[in-house]
Design a protein around this motif. Structure first.
Motif, PDB file in Angstrom:
ATOM      1  N   ALA A 277     -36.374  -2.051   7.246  1.00 20.91           N
ATOM      2  CA  ALA A 277     -36.776  -2.778   8.450  1.00 20.91           C
ATOM      3  C   ALA A 277     -36.328  -4.234   8.382  1.00 20.91           C
ATOM      4  N   THR A 278     -36.574  -4.880   7.262  1.00 20.54           N
ATOM      5  CA  THR A 278     -36.187  -6.284   7.112  1.00 20.54           C
ATOM      6  C   THR A 278     -34.674  -6.439   7.144  1.00 20.54           C
ATOM      7  N   LEU A 282     -35.610  -5.495  12.004  1.00 20.41           N
ATOM      8  CA  LEU A 282     -36.692  -4.855  12.752  1.00 20.41           C
ATOM      9  C   LEU A 282     -38.028  -5.452  12.309  1.00 20.41           C
ATOM     10  N   PRO A 283     -39.041  -5.414  13.152  1.00 23.10           N
ATOM     11  CA  PRO A 283     -40.364  -5.895  12.746  1.00 23.10           C
ATOM     12  C   PRO A 283     -40.919  -5.052  11.603  1.00 23.10           C
ATOM     13  N   ALA A 284     -41.734  -5.665  10.771  1.00 23.51           N
ATOM     14  CA  ALA A 284     -42.304  -4.942   9.634  1.00 23.51           C
ATOM     15  C   ALA A 284     -43.135  -3.755  10.094  1.00 23.51           C
ATOM     16  N   ALA A 285     -43.699  -3.842  11.290  1.00 21.37           N
ATOM     17  CA  ALA A 285     -44.529  -2.752  11.819  1.00 21.37           C
ATOM     18  C   ALA A 285     -43.717  -1.508  12.138  1.00 21.37           C
ATOM     19  N   ALA A 286     -42.388  -1.610  12.078  1.00 17.78           N
ATOM     20  CA  ALA A 286     -41.558  -0.437  12.351  1.00 17.78           C
ATOM     21  C   ALA A 286     -41.837   0.681  11.358  1.00 17.78           C
ATOM     22  N   GLY A 291     -40.114   8.297  10.296  1.00 22.21           N
ATOM     23  CA  GLY A 291     -40.026   9.752  10.381  1.00 22.21           C
ATOM     24  C   GLY A 291     -39.966  10.308  11.780  1.00 22.21           C
ATOM     25  N   HIS A 292     -40.177   9.489  12.798  1.00 18.26           N
ATOM     26  CA  HIS A 292     -40.167   9.971  14.183  1.00 18.26           C
ATOM     27  C   HIS A 292     -38.794   9.745  14.803  1.00 18.26           C
ATOM     28  N   ILE A 303     -41.803   1.560  17.300  1.00 18.21           N
ATOM     29  CA  ILE A 303     -41.851   0.112  17.132  1.00 18.21           C
ATOM     30  C   ILE A 303     -40.493  -0.399  16.638  1.00 18.21           C
ATOM     31  N   GLY A 304     -39.959  -1.381  17.372  1.00 14.72           N
ATOM     32  CA  GLY A 304     -38.673  -1.962  17.006  1.00 14.72           C
ATOM     33  C   GLY A 304     -37.482  -1.236  17.580  1.00 14.72           C
ATOM     34  N   ALA A 305     -37.706  -0.197  18.378  1.00 13.81           N
ATOM     35  CA  ALA A 305     -36.579   0.576  18.913  1.00 13.81           C
ATOM     36  C   ALA A 305     -35.709  -0.253  19.852  1.00 13.81           C
TER      37      ALA A 305
END
Length: 504
Positions: A277-278, A282-286, A291-292, A303-305
């Motif tokens: 993510a980093t 992308l935001p850390a919350a990604a 897996g989705h 999140i982050g898409a």
């Protein structure tokens, strides 16, 4: 004439077996229901599903009947689309059973040519036809011939290619016409399979390589005359397929760049590489969306898409760079792709024909384990497979058999070349699958690799069984000699085992 007659009988038996497997002779046709991918091809042929909603995907059965309409403006460039258009003609209604019959005819013709070429050196070498043939008749593979996917063209092309390689293994450069037939099979099979979809391009690459190193000499020409046919054909294949390959890659990027990038990021890199993510901005919350996939709920809930959608090519290239920098992670991902060949049955694709009474599934399947759209169900699906290491080991065995075959002249050992081509193609498809779409719908993406691994396993049997039989016969002879000597039989009456022509 005897050879041609036996080849014809062989081809008829194969065609009969395939038509029975597909349920074309008085039974219920068995096919593969559409998951939404079929529209990419049948819309280009101007076909409209004969259902109340005029949709073929997720109908609870295989939509066999189609009407005619206007072709869509941007269909998928594919050899499967060309074959599909062959049954359309100028009629107003089309049935996919006709497509099944067309593939049966094509399999008949390829088998006829292959059997005739193999019979040049006797009937025993017809056994070389069995490894590519037997898996084609398996229901998990045969049913795809009645579908609107790209996979059936890939399967037919792979069968044709491997039949050509089998003839090459069974003949010599002096067997001019048989070798020319083999080169034609390799070239045609490689083009049809490689241009069926982007993920099958490794088969075209293997076809070019096989042609480049194969010779065929007609008559008693100069020694070098037989060495130019194969390389010339290889060059022709490269030149003729550059434009179709570029068209396929452009279509894929034009229509699925965002989808593929999101799947690679969320189902693969976030799962296998810490700190993804980093590194991708992308935001850390990604990590909460790990897996989705893009489907079934779309990217809005990931999140982050949005960052991935804004630069899909750049993000995807970064992920590829991260994988190349971590060979162990890449090997693990490819190993999982090979393991996923166990899911060849694709149970979420219906096999029974659609009727007005068919009930569409409530859950369209993207969260089931073999779809790879949910991390927990995907891992559970993988854990249920045993032994998980067998497909990867088979790749190593097939590669080793090919290496041995290139250094030996015994015709049974030379058949290891078929195992090598099959396993190398399967490995290439597995790499393309994880690099192109991550773990999403991985079982379907490596479905053709499952066929190739089956061919490799049977090919290894053709190589190993004669060796085991010969060793067992020699062991029995040595035991007989020991018993004879112990009984006082004169040494002159004790014979020395000699290799039989049947195994030589």
């Amino acid at each position: 004439m005897n050879r041609l007659g036996l080849a014809a009988v062989t081809a008829v038996v194969v065609a009969l077996g395939l038509s029975l497997a597909l349920g074309l002779l008085g039974g219920t046709p068995t096919g593969a229901g559409d998951n939404g991918d079929g529209y990419r091809l049948f819309c280009g042929a101007g076909l409209v599903p004969a259902t109340p909603t005029h949709a073929a995907s997720w109908q609870g059965g295989v939509v066999l009947d189609f009407g005619r309409g206007a072709p869509c403006p941007d269909p998928q460039p594919s050899s499967a689309g060309i074959i599909l258009k062959a049954i359309v003609g100028g009629r107003g209604a089309v049935s996919l059973t006709e497509l099944g019959w067309l593939y049966t005819l094509l399999i008949f013709l390829v088998t006829l040519v292959t059997a005739r070429a193999l019979l040049v050196h006797g009937r025993r070498r017809l056994v070389f036809l069995l490894p590519p043939l037997i898996p084609v008749l398996e229901p998990d593979f045969a049913r795809m011939f009645i579908s609107t996917f790209s996979e059936p063209a890939g399967l037919f092309g792979a069968y044709t290619l491997l039949c050509g390689v089998a003839v090459i293994a069974a003949t010599g450069i002096e067997d001019g016409f048989a070798r020319l037939s083999a080169l034609a099979l390799v070239a045609v099979g490689g083009v049809i399979a490689g241009l069926a979809k982007v993920g099958f391009l490794p088969l075209l690459v293997l076809a070019v390589l096989v042609c480049a190193v194969t010779g065929a000499r007609l008559g008693r020409g100069r020694w070098w005359s037989g060495r130019i046919v194969g390389p010339a054909l290889a060059v022709l294949l490269v030149v003729e397929t550059i434009w179709p390959i570029r068209a396929s890659l452009a279509w894929q990027d034009r229509n699925y760049a965002e989808v593929n990038a999101i799947n690679v990021v969320y189902t693969l890199s976030l799962v296998e590489i810490p700190g993804t993510a980093t590194a991708l901005g992308l935001p850390a919350a990604a990590r909460e969306s790990v897996g989705h996939a893009f489907y079934p709920k779309g990217p809005d809930e990931l999140i982050g898409a949005d960052a991935v959608k804004n630069d899909p090519d750049g993000i995807r290239n970064k992920v590829w760079g991260m994988l190349l920098a971590r060979p162990a992670v890449l090997a693990r991902a490819v190993g999982i792709a090979l393991q996923s060949t166990y899911g060849r049955s694709l149970p979420y694709l219906s096999d029974e024909p659609w009727t007005p009474a068919s009930v569409p599934p409530r859950n369209f399947g993207p969260v089931s384990g073999d779809m790879g759209g949910d991390q927990s169900t995907f891992r559970q699906w993988l854990d249920e497979m045993s032994p998980p290491w067998w497909p990867s080991l088979l790749v190593l065995l097939g590669t080793g058999a090919a290496a041995v075959a290139l250094s030996r002249r015994r015709w049974t050992t030379r058949y290891g070349i078929v195992a090598g081509v099959a396993t190398t193609s399967a490995l290439g498809i597995a790499v393309m699958a994880v690099a192109g779409d991550g773990y999403y719908e991985i079982a379907k993406h490596v479905w053709l690799a499952a066929y190739l691994l089956d061919v490799a396993a049977l090919s290894l049997c053709v190589v190993v069984v004669p060796v085991l039989v010969r060793c067992a016969r020699d062991l029995r002879e040595r035991r007989r000699r020991r018993v004879a000597v112990a009984a006082g039989e004169p040494a002159a009456q004790v014979t020395t085992p000699v290799n039989s022509p049947s195994t030589g």
